[in-house]
Design a protein around this motif. Structure first.
Motif, PDB file in Angstrom:
ATOM      1  N   ALA A  47       0.873  -5.932   7.687  1.00 45.42           N
ATOM      2  CA  ALA A  47       0.247  -6.230   6.393  1.00 45.42           C
ATOM      3  C   ALA A  47      -1.020  -7.058   6.577  1.00 45.42           C
ATOM      4  O   ALA A  47      -2.041  -6.801   5.933  1.00 45.42           O
ATOM      5  CB  ALA A  47       1.239  -6.968   5.484  1.00 45.42           C
ATOM      6  N   VAL A  48      -0.974  -8.032   7.474  1.00 45.59           N
ATOM      7  CA  VAL A  48      -2.148  -8.873   7.734  1.00 45.59           C
ATOM      8  C   VAL A  48      -3.261  -8.044   8.365  1.00 45.59           C
ATOM      9  O   VAL A  48      -4.440  -8.186   8.015  1.00 45.59           O
ATOM     10  CB  VAL A  48      -1.766 -10.080   8.623  1.00 45.59           C
ATOM     11  N   SER A  49      -2.901  -7.151   9.261  1.00 51.64           N
ATOM     12  CA  SER A  49      -3.890  -6.272   9.888  1.00 51.64           C
ATOM     13  C   SER A  49      -4.557  -5.369   8.855  1.00 51.64           C
ATOM     14  O   SER A  49      -5.780  -5.195   8.854  1.00 51.64           O
ATOM     15  CB  SER A  49      -3.213  -5.430  10.971  1.00 51.64           C
ATOM     16  N   ARG A  50      -3.756  -4.789   7.973  1.00 55.13           N
ATOM     17  CA  ARG A  50      -4.317  -3.917   6.924  1.00 55.13           C
ATOM     18  C   ARG A  50      -5.196  -4.719   5.960  1.00 55.13           C
ATOM     19  O   ARG A  50      -6.237  -4.235   5.528  1.00 55.13           O
ATOM     20  CB  ARG A  50      -3.205  -3.218   6.151  1.00 55.13           C
ATOM     21  N   LEU A  51      -4.766  -5.918   5.628  1.00 53.12           N
ATOM     22  CA  LEU A  51      -5.577  -6.779   4.760  1.00 53.12           C
ATOM     23  C   LEU A  51      -6.939  -7.033   5.395  1.00 53.12           C
ATOM     24  O   LEU A  51      -7.975  -6.931   4.722  1.00 53.12           O
ATOM     25  CB  LEU A  51      -4.861  -8.106   4.492  1.00 53.12           C
ATOM     26  N   THR A  52      -6.938  -7.341   6.670  1.00 57.87           N
ATOM     27  CA  THR A  52      -8.201  -7.606   7.372  1.00 57.87           C
ATOM     28  C   THR A  52      -9.082  -6.364   7.394  1.00 57.87           C
ATOM     29  O   THR A  52     -10.288  -6.453   7.133  1.00 57.87           O
ATOM     30  CB  THR A  52      -7.910  -8.075   8.812  1.00 57.87           C
ATOM     31  N   THR A  53      -8.499  -5.213   7.668  1.00 60.75           N
ATOM     32  CA  THR A  53      -9.270  -3.970   7.699  1.00 60.75           C
ATOM     33  C   THR A  53      -9.854  -3.653   6.332  1.00 60.75           C
ATOM     34  O   THR A  53     -11.044  -3.341   6.205  1.00 60.75           O
ATOM     35  CB  THR A  53      -8.383  -2.804   8.182  1.00 60.75           C
ATOM     36  N   VAL A  54      -9.028  -3.737   5.294  1.00 67.37           N
ATOM     37  CA  VAL A  54      -9.509  -3.469   3.933  1.00 67.37           C
ATOM     38  C   VAL A  54     -10.609  -4.453   3.567  1.00 67.37           C
ATOM     39  O   VAL A  54     -11.628  -4.079   2.971  1.00 67.37           O
ATOM     40  CB  VAL A  54      -8.346  -3.523   2.915  1.00 67.37           C
ATOM     41  N   SER A  55     -10.443  -5.706   3.931  1.00 67.77           N
ATOM     42  CA  SER A  55     -11.431  -6.728   3.613  1.00 67.77           C
ATOM     43  C   SER A  55     -12.771  -6.432   4.286  1.00 67.77           C
ATOM     44  O   SER A  55     -13.828  -6.488   3.649  1.00 67.77           O
ATOM     45  CB  SER A  55     -10.911  -8.104   4.030  1.00 67.77           C
TER      46      SER A  55
END
Length: 152
Positions: A47-55
């Motif tokens: 989830a943190v990885s996806r958040l960073t990518t989306v950001s």
């Protein structure tokens, strides 16, 4: 309005919604699971990885699409001398703050997740992701004011 302008507005809106929605979901839907120890490190890390990518992707897309919209809609005088221009400038500032908060919160969480922990990384990222969620809501409010055409 040209097709390019319509595409820029649409893409801008889509990525703004994706970014703010992702921040809000991770902060209020996923992070509490980590704080309570109700999630394992791998899913939280995902989830943190996806958040960073989306950001990161959203920040780039919003810079490009917003730059196009501002360049075709505003002059320097109208950006700094009108209420709508001030809302646009506030939005730009809030986007930078949102990006910084997400990056900082995610980095603090990754350190603990690499050590296979959950509660500590969630606790370390909490103030930044909660602040990011407030900024995301302020951005949506700002966007709503711009879209409504309201002046004050």
């Amino acid at each position: 309005m040209s097709l390019v302008d319509a595409a820029a507005y649409s893409i801008h809106l889509l990525f703004a919604g994706l970014w703010t929605g992702t921040v809000l979901f991770v902060a209020w839907g996923i992070l509490p699971l980590g704080l309570n120890g109700d999630i394992r490190p791998d899913p939280l890390g995902f989830a943190v990885s996806r958040l960073t990518t989306v950001s990161r992707v959203s920040a780039l897309v919003l810079l490009l699409s917003g730059g196009h919209m501002a360049g075709t809609t505003y002059t320097v005088e109208s950006l700094f001398g009108s209420q709508r221009g001030h809302l646009v400038l506030a939005m730009v500032a809030l986007w930078f703050v949102l990006a910084a908060l997400v990056e900082t919160g995610a980095a603090r969480m990754r350190r603990g997740l690499d050590a296979e922990k959950v509660r500590t990384p969630a606790h370390d990222g909490k103030p930044f992701l909660y602040a990011a969620s407030v900024v995301a809501l302020l951005l949506l409010l700002d966007a709503g004011l711009l879209a409504s055409g309201v002046t004050f």
